[in-house]
Write a protein that holds these residues in place. Structure first.
Motif, PDB file in Angstrom:
ATOM      1  N   VAL A 152      42.092  41.155  42.212  1.00  0.00           N
ATOM      2  CA  VAL A 152      41.931  41.799  40.913  1.00  0.00           C
ATOM      3  C   VAL A 152      40.580  42.494  40.797  1.00  0.00           C
ATOM      4  O   VAL A 152      40.357  43.267  39.865  1.00  0.00           O
ATOM      5  N   ALA A 153      39.674  42.226  41.735  1.00  0.00           N
ATOM      6  CA  ALA A 153      38.324  42.799  41.672  1.00  0.00           C
ATOM      7  C   ALA A 153      38.194  44.088  42.467  1.00  0.00           C
ATOM      8  O   ALA A 153      37.094  44.645  42.555  1.00  0.00           O
ATOM      9  N   GLU A 154      39.287  44.594  43.029  1.00  0.00           N
ATOM     10  CA  GLU A 154      39.186  45.776  43.885  1.00  0.00           C
ATOM     11  C   GLU A 154      38.878  47.041  43.099  1.00  0.00           C
ATOM     12  O   GLU A 154      39.335  47.220  41.963  1.00  0.00           O
ATOM     13  N   HIS A 155      38.111  47.911  43.729  1.00  0.00           N
ATOM     14  CA  HIS A 155      37.976  49.288  43.260  1.00  0.00           C
ATOM     15  C   HIS A 155      39.357  49.924  43.331  1.00  0.00           C
ATOM     16  O   HIS A 155      40.185  49.571  44.174  1.00  0.00           O
ATOM     17  N   SER A 181      33.446  30.853  38.489  1.00  0.00           N
ATOM     18  CA  SER A 181      32.130  31.503  38.602  1.00  0.00           C
ATOM     19  C   SER A 181      32.255  33.017  38.701  1.00  0.00           C
ATOM     20  O   SER A 181      31.264  33.705  38.963  1.00  0.00           O
ATOM     21  N   GLU A 182      33.469  33.532  38.499  1.00  0.00           N
ATOM     22  CA  GLU A 182      33.755  34.964  38.504  1.00  0.00           C
ATOM     23  C   GLU A 182      33.465  35.596  39.866  1.00  0.00           C
ATOM     24  O   GLU A 182      32.900  36.674  39.991  1.00  0.00           O
ATOM     25  N   TYR A 357      28.484  39.598  33.739  1.00  0.00           N
ATOM     26  CA  TYR A 357      29.680  39.210  34.478  1.00  0.00           C
ATOM     27  C   TYR A 357      29.344  38.941  35.949  1.00  0.00           C
ATOM     28  O   TYR A 357      28.442  39.549  36.520  1.00  0.00           O
ATOM     29  N   GLY A 358      30.098  38.020  36.539  1.00  0.00           N
ATOM     30  CA  GLY A 358      29.895  37.701  37.937  1.00  0.00           C
ATOM     31  C   GLY A 358      29.075  36.450  38.139  1.00  0.00           C
ATOM     32  O   GLY A 358      28.618  35.826  37.175  1.00  0.00           O
TER      33      GLY A 358
END
Length: 446
Positions: A152-155, A181-182, A357-358
């Motif tokens: 879900v974190a992909e460019h 922990s995102e 975030y992150g």
């Protein structure tokens, strides 16, 4: 000896001859008080004012980096002194252009630890590099029911090409979510991998969350089921040492414009045996061996994937960028990024109402030198607009990561991303301007 082979050998010799100079430059920079202050004079664009005399504070480096004089000079010299096409002419200008173009390929190969320059394919950008793999290896190897694992974190560039491939082939897309922990959820990834998994394609360093993938663990998972591993290295190659000989990936992609090079060029690294098994994607000049009216035979990699007149000046500029970054020393770059990124994170965290975030900088894999955040009650675009009037350039919007934003329950965000030529003074200017912006909106009753 074939022309491509001759130029590759010449390129290797050029890269090897430059090594002592690069080592000396690295030692000189290491002795400097601070990397950002030491090299800032190399970047002419940074020495300007905007909006009625405000000094420019450029913190949008995750989108694109600025270019040092060495890169600007390389581009100018090509067009002024030896502008010509490559691999096709025997006259002096073409010979020099070909030598410099292939020398740049050797520099890129050395920069990422490739076994040979032939493992480097020039592309327009990282997006095209991913599309190349999807339309060659993917077309030949991915069948109905095969699994492609993304996150879900992909460019968007590492989502859309695989969506298109899945629509054509009937492959199944599976997505890794975020941990508490995102970061990418490694436990979920382990559960997603099955004997039907053909490809894992993930971001090495997230351009939104700043998290770093534990690549060796992912590589073991892929190898365990015979799957291939592609890494989006747009945010890692410019900021830390990346050595493909030990990384464990089958392909990596990156863009020059994020690593002090020109726009309009990027590269694909792939294992040479794997590149040889990939069919051509685009047809035209240069990618052929022999053309007849009825059919053609194709060149060996990397020529097979480089149809038509290439971005010659841009490739040479990319080579100059690799020289420049190698001169700094990527270990020194990474240390600067960790220090400045940690400082940015702590300064942001001290402001009431700011949500970053992150992962934290103390996370096992660390955190990249960028901070994506929101401020309670204030739209991200309003924040970035007011910061711009103070001379501070940041990014706002969905950052080409809409699924990651949805996973976090937000529509958009603000991102500040320093780089090698930034310093704590730049972070302080940003923090001061951000506090002023928040106070402005509070006074407006917003």
């Amino acid at each position: 000896m074939p022309a491509r082979r001759r130029t590759s050998l010449a390129a290797r010799a050029t890269a090897e001859a430059a090594a002592p100079a690069a080592a000396a430059a690295a030692a000189a920079v290491a002795a400097a008080a601070g990397l950002g202050a030491a090299i800032r004079p190399h970047f002419p664009i940074l020495h300007q004012t905007v909006h009625d005399g405000r000094p420019l504070v450029y913190l949008d480096n995750a989108a694109t980096s600025q270019k040092p004089e060495a890169v600007l000079t390389a581009l100018d010299t090509y067009y002024r002194e030896y502008n010509s096409n490559v691999h096709r002419g025997v006259h002096a200008l073409s010979a020099r252009a070909t030598t410099e173009y292939e020398a740049a390929r050797a520099k890129v190969a050395a920069f990422v630890g490739a076994a040979s320059p032939e493992e480097i394919v020039y592309t327009r950008n990282a997006s095209e590099a991913i599309n190349l793999v999807a339309n060659t290896w993917g077309h030949a190897n991915v069948k109905e029911g095969d699994e492609i694992i993304l996150s879900v974190a992909e460019h968007h560039s590492n989502l859309v090409p695989w969506q298109m491939l899945a629509q054509r082939t009937g492959a199944v897309l599976k997505f890794v979510g975020l941990s508490g922990s995102e970061e990418l959820d490694m436990e979920q990834l382990r559960q997603l991998v099955t004997p039907r998994t053909r490809l894992i394609s993930l971001v090495h360093v997230s351009n939104m969350l700043g998290c770093t993938l534990p690549v060796h663990s992912v590589a073991e998972l892929a190898q365990g089921v015979g799957a291939k591993l592609l890494l989006d290295c747009c945010q890692s190659v410019p900021n830390m040492p990346v050595d493909v000989s030990t990384l464990g990936a089958d392909w990596i992609v990156a863009s020059a414009h994020k690593m002090c090079g020109p726009t309009g060029i990027g590269f694909l690294w792939g294992r040479y045996s794997l590149l040889c098994d990939m069919p051509p994607w685009q047809g035209g000049g240069e990618m052929i061996q022999e053309v007849r009216l009825e059919a053609s035979t194709y060149a060996e990699p990397p020529s097979r994937f480089e149809a038509g007149t290439p971005a010659i000046a841009e490739a040479i500029g990319l080579g100059a960028a690799c020289d420049y970054m190698s001169g700094l020393g990527m270990a020194a770059v990474a240390a600067h990024e960790r220090e400045l990124g940690g400082y940015l994170y702590e300064q942001l965290r001290s402001i009431n109402g700011v949500r970053i975030y992150g992962p934290t900088p103390s996370a096992p894999q660390g955190r990249a030198a960028l901070a994506t955040f929101n401020v309670d009650g204030i739209h991200p675009t309003d924040i970035s607009t007011i910061l711009d009037t103070a001379g501070v350039a940041v990014r706002s919007g969905h950052l080409c990561t809409q699924p990651a934003h949805r996973a976090l329950g937000i529509a958009s965000s603000v991102r500040a991303s320093p780089y090698i030529y930034n310093s704590q003074a730049d972070v302080d200017a940003f923090i001061g301007a951000l506090k002023d912006s928040i106070n402005f909106f509070k006074e407006m009753g917003m």
